[in-house]
Structure formats: structure tokens, C-alpha cells
Scaffold this active site. Structure first.
Site, PDB file in Angstrom:
ATOM      1  CB  CYS A   2      -1.169   0.119   1.205  1.00 41.73           C
ATOM      2  SG  CYS A   2      -2.171  -1.255   1.191  1.00 41.73           S
ATOM      3  NE  ARG A  27       4.756   1.710   0.071  1.00 43.36           N
ATOM      4  CZ  ARG A  27       5.548   1.603   0.776  1.00 43.36           C
ATOM      5  NH1 ARG A  27       6.724   1.540   0.557  1.00 43.36           N
ATOM      6  NH2 ARG A  27       5.553   0.726   1.971  1.00 43.36           N
ATOM      7  CD1 TRP A  74       0.017  -6.419  -3.093  1.00 42.65           C
ATOM      8  CD2 TRP A  74      -0.418  -7.173  -1.054  1.00 42.65           C
ATOM      9  NE1 TRP A  74       0.306  -7.790  -3.095  1.00 42.65           N
ATOM     10  CE2 TRP A  74      -0.074  -8.047  -1.733  1.00 42.65           C
ATOM     11  CE3 TRP A  74      -0.682  -7.154   0.475  1.00 42.65           C
ATOM     12  CZ2 TRP A  74       0.130  -9.299  -1.296  1.00 42.65           C
ATOM     13  CZ3 TRP A  74      -0.527  -8.411   0.911  1.00 42.65           C
ATOM     14  CH2 TRP A  74      -0.105  -9.200   0.217  1.00 42.65           C
ATOM     15  CG  ASN A 100       1.553   0.174   4.152  1.00 44.39           C
ATOM     16  OD1 ASN A 100       1.212  -0.937   3.870  1.00 44.39           O
ATOM     17  ND2 ASN A 100       2.824   0.715   4.453  1.00 44.39           N
ATOM     18  N   GLY A 101      -0.838  -1.637   6.180  1.00 43.15           N
ATOM     19  CA  GLY A 101      -0.550  -2.478   7.350  1.00 43.15           C
ATOM     20  C   GLY A 101      -1.777  -3.288   7.869  1.00 43.15           C
ATOM     21  CD  GLU A 484      16.976 -13.307  -8.543  1.00 48.92           C
ATOM     22  OE1 GLU A 484      16.500 -13.968  -7.276  1.00 48.92           O
ATOM     23  OE2 GLU A 484      16.505 -12.199  -8.659  1.00 48.92           O
ATOM     24  CE  LYS A 488      13.431 -11.079 -10.293  1.00 51.16           C
ATOM     25  NZ  LYS A 488      14.407 -10.848  -9.387  1.00 51.16           N
ATOM     26  CD  GLU A 491       9.372 -11.164  -9.216  1.00 45.24           C
ATOM     27  OE1 GLU A 491      10.855 -11.005  -9.159  1.00 45.24           O
ATOM     28  OE2 GLU A 491       8.733 -10.602  -8.308  1.00 45.24           O
ATOM     29  CG  HIS A 507      19.236 -37.203  -5.477  1.00 50.06           C
ATOM     30  ND1 HIS A 507      19.499 -38.332  -5.164  1.00 50.06           N
ATOM     31  CD2 HIS A 507      20.200 -36.464  -5.689  1.00 50.06           C
ATOM     32  CE1 HIS A 507      20.810 -38.521  -5.035  1.00 50.06           C
ATOM     33  NE2 HIS A 507      21.374 -37.304  -5.352  1.00 50.06           N
ATOM     34  CE  LYS A 607      11.518  -2.764  -6.033  1.00 45.98           C
ATOM     35  NZ  LYS A 607      12.200  -3.938  -6.616  1.00 45.98           N
TER      36      LYS A 607
END
Ligand code: M6R
Length: 612
Positions: A2, A27, A74, A100-101, A484, A488, A491, A507, A607
Site C-alpha cells: 500500500c 507498493r 495491496w 498501510n499494514g 533467482e 524472476k 513472478e 534425486h 514491491k
């Protein structure tokens, strides 16, 4: 998560609010809304979806207002709908709140407020705060700041809150607990926001706020108090980057721009780190030689991409400084009684400096007596502020949700720490340190060389756009690179992607290979432990089962079994990830573009992850 912005000044509030929200959209982008400080009743507009939906709604005549608050969301409590979008109002429509939170005790608060006659119109935790503030403001004779101070004592959880009331529309009150809020000081106007990016066009003077500090802005004044109403002396600082850093600069997406900024970001992070006498300069660590020698263990805490930087740090620090290193997912750390004490150095890695999982892990380690070093990209954010020491990466603002330049600079920063510890502990001599540092200093121009291959790489990627799953293989430092690369791709391209250590294939994961499955393998540099040959065998194993193999390999190294080879300049093994990661970033980027996905704001993500 947010983004929050508040404005009070002489100009029409709509421009700074919408501009601020645009800069904060990274955000969260599930919905957006504003409340304008119009007298008698606030003007409120909010819409599900991206900011552009709200902007479309606001086209046409707007009431004149010189103050207001804005929010980009968000979603946590309540789906991303119009009614759940912020701001939330009291029953008179005179008081608006953005948040926010998470308010953890909102169920109980809501029940109590409903019992006292308040009616709710959303499913959010935030709306309780609007009703609560409305009651408390009346109790405090119309003093919104006093109401906020009391409200905060009744709230559990993490929050940044901004509130505005129609009876004094030029006054905006904010508070923060475990969630970011900064103040921007302008001329005849003042701002509040989750991040300085929101007001960088208007002012470079900022104030950081401490925990549970309540701030009130009007066009002329900023006043800050603690929860007892005692005035707090503001900690002002200058923002060192300018607005152009937060613009796309001719690129189609922030992510591509940020990929291309990596040579500079790496060079900036290395700047001034080697003295003329070949000593690593790391005064920020603030540990004496004796304290460094007495360290028994290093624990790295991070999430997501930053965790992969932590994994790489383990290879380098253990090899160079001969000290045991553990790498922990911050979100798991404090739930397993970790063995840490004052002989442990904890390094918390975070681009945003606001990741709640990392922050909570850090606090746990601090309480156990460990010394905390933050590796962070965002000045004055919470994680550095709560750490004993901070090493800033110099990536500049990273706007795209997918981390690129922040990752490379995190790796560089932890490698510099490794060299420093090796030197201070007497494990490495100055000449050896200098040699390795010089190799690192050559990386920016080697990244430039990799970037020259971006267009052929994009073309190659498009050939795999119909795939449903991509596997990444690495060994040694190539393993975190594989993880990584897979992160990427997940997402950005919303594809099934997994990274494996090459040796683990047999395995279990090899069962995933079907005819045509793309496998991207990172061939280790050099012959250490015959790892290059082992990876070449892994390539043959997947190829024999029908995989289409792309290999990332150093220039001049013979590669067998690959359908495509992506060449990167040769560098010592530990530094190879800095180069090998770049083509994987481009691969994920192009896959997202080809599939029509939103590159800079992928679905369901934000983010800055400020909830646990
Ligand atoms: O701000 P942080 O570095 O603490 O963020 C940690 C992760 O949320 C972040 O790296 C995330 O995994 C990225 N979106 C990956 O590209």
C-alpha cells in the site's frame, strides 16, 4: 504494501496526490482512492484496479481543494473492490482514513463500534479506525492529533495511518508503527508519504518518523509528538537523488531500465571501498578488530531475491573469511529457536528496508544479543534504523517489482563485507584482497558486454513463449543463480519455473523433464572439483530425455549438448553470478512482455512487503 500520500499546501491538491500515487503504485495496485479536503464534507473517489481507473473517474470537474490524502492498495482484509478501496469514512462522511499494514484486533474493534451504533460499509480492517477516530475526535473537542494519539493505544498490529477531517481540511494527521511514513517539507506546502519518491518533484527536504510518532501537517507547519503529546525534535535529511531517477528514461518498462542501470549500480556500490593502501574501507560496520576476530558465526536474513544474495554471501564469506555462515529465510527464522548470541553477526539484506519478515527476524536476533548489520538500498528505512550498522547499496531507486539492480548490488555489498572480514581477521593479505577487488571492479564493464546481447536474447526467449514450465540448473554459486532465474520467471511470466542444484536432478526433479521442456543451465567457471564436467553430464542427462537446453557459459569454454549458448565474459567463479544473472533477468522480462503481462507490476505482488 500500500502506498500512502498526504498533501496540504497552496496549490490544488489533485496533482501532488495523483503524481505521488503514481510514484507509489509499485507498493500495491489492487485499487486506488483519494479524499480531498473540501469543507463541510470530504470529496472522496475510489476505484478497484490500477490508478488509471481512478484517474479516468476523476476526469471532469473536481472541487477545488488544497489538501487531501491518497492511497494505492495491496489487499489484505477484504478483496480488491471499490467498497474496500481506501479512503474509508466515518458515518458522517467528514473523516477519512488511509492505511498501510494490518490492524490485528479489528474484529473486536468493529464489534464494539457496531455495538455503539456505527455502521460499516467495507470488509476491511481499516474502516474500524475511521469510526474509532471519529468518536475520539469528538471526545477531544475536535483535535484530530489527540484522537490519533489515543486511537493508536487501542490498535494492535502494524500501520501507517493518515486522517483528514472536513472541519479542518488543511490539517492532515499521520502516525506510523512498523510501517513506513516520511514527511516532505516544502515552501508553503507539506507532504506525507510511504516513500520520498511520492514528493521528490516538489521537495528534497524530508523528515524521518520514529515508531509511534504522530505528525500533523498544515501548509505552514509540521509538528511531531510522541503518544503522550510530547513534542519530538524532527530528524531532517536531504534526499540525494532526483525525480529523473524515478522515471522510465525512454525505456518501455522500469525493469528494462533497471537492468541497464546495473553496470553503474555495481560501480557505485564499489566506489571508495578500497584504500590506496589496499585496505577494504568499511567504516560503517562499526566493529573493532577484536570484535571481528571474536565473531563465531554470521547469520544472513532475507527474503526472496535478497535471500539469494544471502546464499551467495555464504560461499564468499566462508571461503574468504573462514567463518561459519548460515543463511535463513527471514520469515522462518524466529520460529525455530535459532542459536545466536553476542558472538553472532546478523546481516539483514533488504532492498526496501521495510520487509516485515526481515524486520521481525532482525528484532528477534537483536533481542538475543546479536549485532545487526543491514545491507539496504533505501535510506532511512526501518531496517537500517533498527540495526546497529548499515551498509547502503547504491542501486538508486528500484521501481519495478522484480528486483534486478538491487540484487547485483546486494551481492557486491556482501562480497565487500567478506573481503573486509577476511582482511581484518588476517586470513587474506592486502595483495590478494586487491586482486579480488580489481576483479570486482572489472564487473561493470563485463555487465555492459552482457547487455550488448540483450536483443538476441529477447529473440531467443520468444522462441520459448509457448512453454508451460522452465527449469534452471546450477552448481555451487550457480545454484542461487538458478533459483533467482526461476523466481524472476515465476513472478513476471506466471510460468511454472524451478531452480535446482544440478546434483539434485537425479534425486527427483529429472522426472519433470518432458520432450521440449526448456532447461537453462549455468555452467560453472573453471574446473574446481570438476563441477563444470558434472554440469555438462547433467545437461546430457536432461537432453537425453528430450529437454531443450540453453547454457550460460564463459567465453571460450567448450559446451556440448546445448541447443543455445549464451556467452558471458570470464571472471573468477565467485563473481560469475553477477554476470550469469543478467541474461536470466532478460529472459524473464521478455517472456512477460511476449505473454502480455504487466512487467513492472506483476499480478498479486507488491514491491515492499510490509505484512508478515
Ligand atoms: O525489499 P526486500 O529486498 O526486503 O524484498 C525482499 C523480496 O520481497 C524481494 O526480493 C522479492 O522477492 C522480489 N520481488 C523478487 O524480484
Amino acid at each position: 504494501m500500500c502506498g500512502i500520500v498526504g498533501y496540504s499546501g497552496g496549490q490544488s491538491a489533485i496533482a501532488p496526490l495523483l503524481e505521488g500515487l503514481r510514484r507509489l503504485e509499485y507498493r500495491g495496485y489492487d485499487s486506488a482512492g483519494i479524499a480531498l479536503g473540501t469543507a463541510s464534507k470530504l470529496f472522496v473517489e475510489k476505484r478497484a484496479g490500477k490508478l488509471s481507473n481512478l484517474e479516468a473517474e476523476l476526469k471532469g470537474s473536481l472541487p477545488s481543494a488544497h489538501s487531501g490524502i491518497g492511497h494505492t492498495r495491496w489487499a489484505t482484509h477484504g478483496g480488491p473492490t471499490d467498497k474496500n478501496a481506501h479512503p474509508h469514512l466515518d458515518n458522517e462522511g467528514k473523516l477519512a482514513v488511509i492505511h498501510n499494514g494490518i490492524i490485528e484486533n479489528y474484529t473486536q474493534l468493529r464489534a464494539e463500534l457496531e455495538h455503539r451504533g456505527h455502521s460499516f460499509s467495507s470488509d476491511t480492517d481499516t474502516e474500524s479506525v475511521a469510526h474509532l477516530l471519529s468518536e475520539l475526535r469528538k471526545k477531544h473537542g475536535g483535535d484530530l492529533a489527540a484522537a490519533m494519539r489515543e486511537a493508536v493505544t487501542l490498535l494492535r498490529g502494524s500501520f501507517t495511518l493518515l486522517a483528514i477531517h472536513a472541519d479542518a481540511p488543511q490539517t492532515i494527521v499521520g502516525v506510523r508503527r512498523n510501517s513506513p511514513l516520511v514527511v516532505g517539507i516544502g515552501k508553503g506546502e507539506n507532504f506525507m508519504a510511504s516513500d520520498v519518491a511520492a514528493f521528490i518533484d516538489y521537495t528534497k527536504r524530508a523528515i524521518e518518523l520514529g515508531q509511534d510518532e504522530v505528525v500533523t501537517i498544515t501548509p505552514e507547519k509540521v509538528s511531531i509528538t510522541d503518544l503522550n503529546g510530547i513534542a519530538v525534535v524532527p530528524k531532517e535529511y536531504e534526499i540525494t537523488w532526483d525525480a529523473s531517477a524515478a522515471e522510465k528514461g525512454g525505456f518501455n518498462h522500469f525493469m528494462l531500465k533497471e537492468i541497464f542501470e546495473q553496470p553503474k549500480a555495481v560501480a557505485d556500490t564499489l566506489l571508495g571501498r578500497l584504500s590506496p593502501s589496499n585496505q577494504i574501507v568499511l567504516d560503517e560496520l562499526r566493529l573493532s578488530t577484536e570484535e571481528i576476530k571474536a565473531l563465531k558465526k554470521i547469520v544472513l536474513l532475507a527474503c526472496g531475491t535478497a535471500y539469494h544474495a544471502g546464499m551467495l554471501a555464504k560461499y564468499a564469506i566462508e571461503k574468504w573469511a573462514k567463518i561459519s555462515v548460515e543463511v535463513e529465510l527471514a520469515s522462518e527464522f524466529r520460529y525455530r529457536d535459532p542459536l545466536i548470541d553476542s558472538s553472532t553477526l546478523v546481516i539483514a539484506i533488504s532492498q526496501s528496508g521495510e520487509t516485515m519478515d526481515t524486520l521481525m527476524a532482525l528484532r528477534h536476533a537483536k533481542a538475543a544479543g546479536a549485532r545487526i548489520l543491514a545491507v539496504c538500498n533505501t535510506n532511512s528505512s526501518t531496517i537500517p534504523r533498527e540495526s546497529d550498522a548499515v551498509l547502503y547499496t547504491h542501486a538508486g531507486p528500484e521501481i519495478a517489482v522484480a528486483s534486478t539492480k538491487a540484487f547485483l548490488t546486494q551481492v557486491i555489498a556482501v562480497y565487500v563485507i567478506g573481503l573486509y572480514l577476511a582482511q581484518v581477521r588476517g586470513i587474506m593479505g592486502n595483495d590478494q584482497v586487491k586482486e579480488l577487488f580489481n576483479e570486482m571492479s572489472a564487473l561493470p564493464s563485463k555487465i555492459e558486454q552482457v547487455l550488448e546481447t540483450v536483443e538476441p536474447l529477447r529473440k531467443l526467449t520468444r522462441g520459448f513463449a509457448q512453454s508451460t514450465s522452465v527449469l534452471f540448473l546450477g552448481r555451487h554459486v550457480g545454484f542461487p543463480v538458478a533459483l533467482e532465474g526461476a523466481l524472476k520467471l515465476k513472478e513476471l511470466a506466471y510460468m511454472h519455473a524451478e531452480g535446482f542444484a544440478g546434483g539434485e536432478l537425479k534425486h527427483g526433479p529429472i522426472a519433470l523433464i518432458e520432450p521440449g521442456t526448456p532447461v537453462i543451465a549455468i555452467l560453472p567457471t573453471g574446473h574446481d572439483h570438476g563441477l563444470d564436467e558434472k554440469m555438462l553430464s547433467n545437461i546430457q542427462e536432461v537432453k537425453a530425455r528430450g529437454a531443450r537446453v540453453i547454457v550460460i557459459a564463459d567465453e571460450g569454454v567448450e559446451v556440448t549438448g546445448a541447443e543455445h549458448i549464451i556467452r558471458i565474459p570470464t571472471t573468477p567463479a565467485l563473481f560469475q553470478p553477477i554476470l550469469a544473472t543478467v541474461p536470466l533477468q532478460v529472459f524473464a522480462y521478455e517472456m512477460a512482455v511476449t505473454r502480455g503481462n504487466d512487467v513492472d507490476q506483476p499480478r498479486n505482488l507488491a514491491k515492499s512487503v510490509t505484512v508478515e
